[in-house]
Design a protein around this motif. Structure first.
Motif, PDB file in Angstrom:
ATOM      1  N   LEU A  20     -57.677  18.260  19.839  1.00 48.74           N
ATOM      2  CA  LEU A  20     -57.359  17.597  18.579  1.00 48.74           C
ATOM      3  C   LEU A  20     -56.587  16.296  18.769  1.00 48.74           C
ATOM      4  O   LEU A  20     -55.713  16.199  19.632  1.00 48.74           O
ATOM      5  CB  LEU A  20     -56.506  18.523  17.692  1.00 48.74           C
ATOM      6  CG  LEU A  20     -57.038  19.906  17.340  1.00 48.74           C
ATOM      7  CD1 LEU A  20     -56.055  20.604  16.403  1.00 48.74           C
ATOM      8  CD2 LEU A  20     -58.409  19.836  16.714  1.00 48.74           C
ATOM      9  N   GLY A  39     -61.516  17.895  17.180  1.00 42.84           N
ATOM     10  CA  GLY A  39     -61.078  17.932  15.795  1.00 42.84           C
ATOM     11  C   GLY A  39     -59.892  17.015  15.584  1.00 42.84           C
ATOM     12  O   GLY A  39     -59.500  16.252  16.477  1.00 42.84           O
ATOM     13  N   VAL A  40     -59.305  17.117  14.400  1.00 42.08           N
ATOM     14  CA  VAL A  40     -58.183  16.257  14.038  1.00 42.08           C
ATOM     15  C   VAL A  40     -57.053  17.105  13.487  1.00 42.08           C
ATOM     16  O   VAL A  40     -57.213  18.294  13.205  1.00 42.08           O
ATOM     17  CB  VAL A  40     -58.596  15.194  13.003  1.00 42.08           C
ATOM     18  CG1 VAL A  40     -59.598  14.215  13.605  1.00 42.08           C
ATOM     19  CG2 VAL A  40     -59.171  15.840  11.732  1.00 42.08           C
ATOM     20  N   SER A  41     -55.904  16.479  13.333  1.00 43.54           N
ATOM     21  CA  SER A  41     -54.736  17.145  12.779  1.00 43.54           C
ATOM     22  C   SER A  41     -54.004  16.162  11.882  1.00 43.54           C
ATOM     23  O   SER A  41     -53.929  14.967  12.190  1.00 43.54           O
ATOM     24  CB  SER A  41     -53.818  17.616  13.922  1.00 43.54           C
ATOM     25  OG  SER A  41     -52.747  18.397  13.436  1.00 43.54           O
ATOM     26  N   PHE A 100     -54.843  15.049   8.912  1.00 46.96           N
ATOM     27  CA  PHE A 100     -55.729  14.120   8.218  1.00 46.96           C
ATOM     28  C   PHE A 100     -55.863  14.543   6.753  1.00 46.96           C
ATOM     29  O   PHE A 100     -55.839  15.733   6.428  1.00 46.96           O
ATOM     30  CB  PHE A 100     -57.113  14.091   8.868  1.00 46.96           C
ATOM     31  CG  PHE A 100     -57.238  13.097   9.996  1.00 46.96           C
ATOM     32  CD1 PHE A 100     -58.199  12.105   9.970  1.00 46.96           C
ATOM     33  CD2 PHE A 100     -56.385  13.157  11.101  1.00 46.96           C
ATOM     34  CE1 PHE A 100     -58.326  11.188  11.004  1.00 46.96           C
ATOM     35  CE2 PHE A 100     -56.492  12.249  12.140  1.00 46.96           C
ATOM     36  CZ  PHE A 100     -57.464  11.253  12.099  1.00 46.96           C
ATOM     37  N   LEU A 158     -60.062  11.246   6.464  1.00 46.54           N
ATOM     38  CA  LEU A 158     -61.321  11.897   6.846  1.00 46.54           C
ATOM     39  C   LEU A 158     -62.522  11.116   6.319  1.00 46.54           C
ATOM     40  O   LEU A 158     -63.533  10.966   7.013  1.00 46.54           O
ATOM     41  CB  LEU A 158     -61.363  13.331   6.323  1.00 46.54           C
ATOM     42  CG  LEU A 158     -60.522  14.344   7.102  1.00 46.54           C
ATOM     43  CD1 LEU A 158     -60.463  15.664   6.348  1.00 46.54           C
ATOM     44  CD2 LEU A 158     -61.070  14.556   8.515  1.00 46.54           C
ATOM     45  N   PRO A 198     -65.525  16.546  12.816  1.00 47.20           N
ATOM     46  CA  PRO A 198     -64.463  17.394  13.377  1.00 47.20           C
ATOM     47  C   PRO A 198     -64.712  18.868  13.048  1.00 47.20           C
ATOM     48  O   PRO A 198     -65.095  19.191  11.918  1.00 47.20           O
ATOM     49  CB  PRO A 198     -63.193  16.886  12.683  1.00 47.20           C
ATOM     50  CG  PRO A 198     -63.516  15.478  12.258  1.00 47.20           C
ATOM     51  CD  PRO A 198     -64.970  15.477  11.940  1.00 47.20           C
ATOM     52  N   ASN A 250     -59.468  20.620  10.972  1.00 47.67           N
ATOM     53  CA  ASN A 250     -58.392  19.700  10.593  1.00 47.67           C
ATOM     54  C   ASN A 250     -57.140  20.553  10.448  1.00 47.67           C
ATOM     55  O   ASN A 250     -57.049  21.375   9.534  1.00 47.67           O
ATOM     56  CB  ASN A 250     -58.727  18.998   9.272  1.00 47.67           C
ATOM     57  CG  ASN A 250     -57.628  18.055   8.805  1.00 47.67           C
ATOM     58  OD1 ASN A 250     -56.823  17.568   9.606  1.00 47.67           O
ATOM     59  ND2 ASN A 250     -57.594  17.785   7.501  1.00 47.67           N
ATOM     60  N   CYS A 262     -62.513  19.544   2.684  1.00 47.58           N
ATOM     61  CA  CYS A 262     -62.903  19.831   4.074  1.00 47.58           C
ATOM     62  C   CYS A 262     -64.076  20.808   4.119  1.00 47.58           C
ATOM     63  O   CYS A 262     -65.006  20.637   4.913  1.00 47.58           O
ATOM     64  CB  CYS A 262     -61.713  20.393   4.848  1.00 47.58           C
ATOM     65  SG  CYS A 262     -60.442  19.165   5.240  1.00 47.58           S
ATOM     66  N   ILE A 304     -65.750  21.119   7.610  1.00 45.96           N
ATOM     67  CA  ILE A 304     -64.562  21.089   8.470  1.00 45.96           C
ATOM     68  C   ILE A 304     -63.676  22.280   8.131  1.00 45.96           C
ATOM     69  O   ILE A 304     -63.311  22.483   6.972  1.00 45.96           O
ATOM     70  CB  ILE A 304     -63.776  19.772   8.272  1.00 45.96           C
ATOM     71  CG1 ILE A 304     -64.670  18.559   8.575  1.00 45.96           C
ATOM     72  CG2 ILE A 304     -62.526  19.753   9.146  1.00 45.96           C
ATOM     73  CD1 ILE A 304     -64.068  17.233   8.122  1.00 45.96           C
TER      74      ILE A 304
END
Length: 331
Positions: free
Chosen positions: A116, A158-160, A162, A167, A178, A181, A198, A203
Motif C-alpha cells: 500500500l 492498494g492505497v491508504s 484516500f 481515488l 487498488p 483502501n 469504494c 475497492i
C-alpha cells in the motif's frame, strides 16, 4: 463478558484481482525492534496466527517488519495461508520499487500480498521536505510506478487514507484498480459516503482505529468504548465493547485490523457478533448523537505549517478530499 458462544470469524471478502482477504486481521503498529515491546509484539503475532488469524497488517513506518516476518516463520502456519499487508511512507513515493525491496528484506519473506501507498502525500527522499499536492511525484505518478511491481514479489497493490476525491483522480489514469483502501473508520468517522463509493469501484475498504483509537488523541474518541450506546449493545450480545465496533464494520463489508498484545482480546476480537438493523443504524448515527471526530487531525508528528496554512504533511482537509471549502465532511 468474553467470547463464549461466539465462533471464530473465518469470513473472507472477495478482492477485485480474483483473490480473497480475511475480514479480521491483526494490526502491528506498536513494538518496534530493539524496544521492550518487541518480544511482546512477536509473541502476540505468533499467538494470533495459531488462534486462527490469517491477516497481518504492518508498515515501514512502524519499524516492526522484521518482527512480523520472524513471527510468521515462528508460528508454524504456512506462509501461503497468511495475507501480509504492508505500506511505504512518503519518502519512497519517488521509488516504490526500492520501497518494495526494503519491505521484502525487512520481513524476510518471498512476497508481499498487498503493498500500500501509506498516504497520498510525498516527501523528498530524505524525508525532510514536504512536497505539495501538485508537485512531483504526485500520487498518480507513484501509483503508475507501483503498477509495474505487481507480480511474484508483490501480488497486489492498494492505497491508504484516500478519499473519493483522490481515488477519482487516481482511477482516471490507473491501469490497475487498488484492491484495498485502508482508512480511518470508526463510529465517529463512519465514512458512510466513502465505503459505498469504494464498493462501486470494486475497492475493498480496510479500517484502521475501528474502536476510535482508545481515546489516545481526544476524550471524545473514548466514547466508542465507553458510551452507553456501545456498552448496552455489548451487554445484549455478551461480547466486549470493542467487538461491537468490529462487528459493525465487518457487517458493512469492511476489513478490520485491531491491534492488541492481550491474548484475551486477541481471542475476543476475532469472535464477532451479528448486530440488528436497529443497532447498525444507531452506530451509523453516533457521529450525530455523540459527535464527529477525525483522529488524523491530531497526529502531531504529521502536522506542518505549509504555505501559510496548518496542514498534515502539506495537505489541507480539502486537499485530502475529507472536507469541502465550507468545512463540511465528505467521506
Amino acid at each position: 463478558m468474553g467470547s463464549i458462544g461466539h465462533p471464530v470469524c473465518t469470513k473472507r471478502f472477495p478482492l477485485n484481482n480474483g483473490g480473497t482477504i480475511p475480514a479480521v486481521g491483526l494490526g502491528t503498529w506498536q513494538g518496534k525492534a530493539g524496544t521492550d515491546n518487541a518480544e511482546e509484539l512477536h509473541n502476540s503475532i505468533v499467538y494470533a496466527l495459531r488462534a486462527g488469524y490469517r491477516l497481518i497488517d504492518t508498515a515501514q513506518l512502524y519499524e516492526v517488519e522484521s518482527i512480523v516476518g520472524s513471527a510468521i516463520r515462528a508460528s508454524g502456519v504456512p506462509r501461503s495461508e497468511i495475507t501480509v499487508v504492508t505500506k511505504f511512507w512518503g519518502e519512497w513515493h519517488h521509488d516504490p520499487a526500492a520501497a518494495l525491496e526494503k519491505s521484502l528484506r525487512e520481513l524476510d519473506i518471498d512476497y508481499i500480498d498487498i503493498f500500500l501507498m501509506h498516504w497520498p502525500w510525498a516527501t523528498s527522499p530524505d524525508g525532510k521536505k514536504v512536497i505539495a499536492p501538485d508537485e512531483s511525484p504526485t500520487f498518480i505518478e507513484t501509483w503508475k510506478a507501483m503498477e509495474k511491481l505487481v507480480g511474484e514479489k508483490c501480488r497486489a497493490i492498494g492505497v491508504s487514507n484516500f478519499s473519493q476525491k483522490t481515488l477519482e483522480a487516481l482511477l482516471r489514469e490507473a491501469k490497475i484498480v487498488p484492491v484495498v483502501n485502508q482508512v480511518e473508520l470508526h463510529a465517529l468517522n463512519p465514512c458512510l459516503n466513502l465505503v459505498p463509493y469504494c464498493e462501486s469501484k470494486g475497492i475493498r475498504v480496510m479500517s484502521w482505529s475501528t474502536m476510535g483509537g482508545g481515546g489516545l488523541h481526544s476524550p471524545i474518541a473514548r466514547e466508542v468504548l465507553t458510551n452507553k450506546l456501545f456498552t448496552d449493545i455489548a451487554a445484549k450480545h455478551h461480547c466486549s465493547v470493542g467487538v461491537v465496533s468490529l462487528s459493525w464494520a465487518v457487517q458493512r463489508g469492511i476489513i478490520v485490523i485491531p491491534k492488541s498484545s492481550s491474548r484475551e482480546r486477541i481471542d475476543t476480537n476475532i469472535r464477532l457478533v451479528t448486530l440488528t438493523d436497529e443497532e447498525m443504524n444507531a452506530i451509523n448515527n453516533a457521529q450525530h448523537t455523540i459527535g464527529k471526530f477525525r483522529i488524523a487531525d491530531h497526529i502531531k508528528f504529521m502536522q506542518r505549517e505549509f504555505r501559510g496554512k496548518k496542514t498534515l504533511m502539506g495537505w489541507t482537509p480539502e486537499d485530502f478530499g475529507w472536507e469541502d471549502s465550507q468545512g463540511n465532511w465528505l467521506t
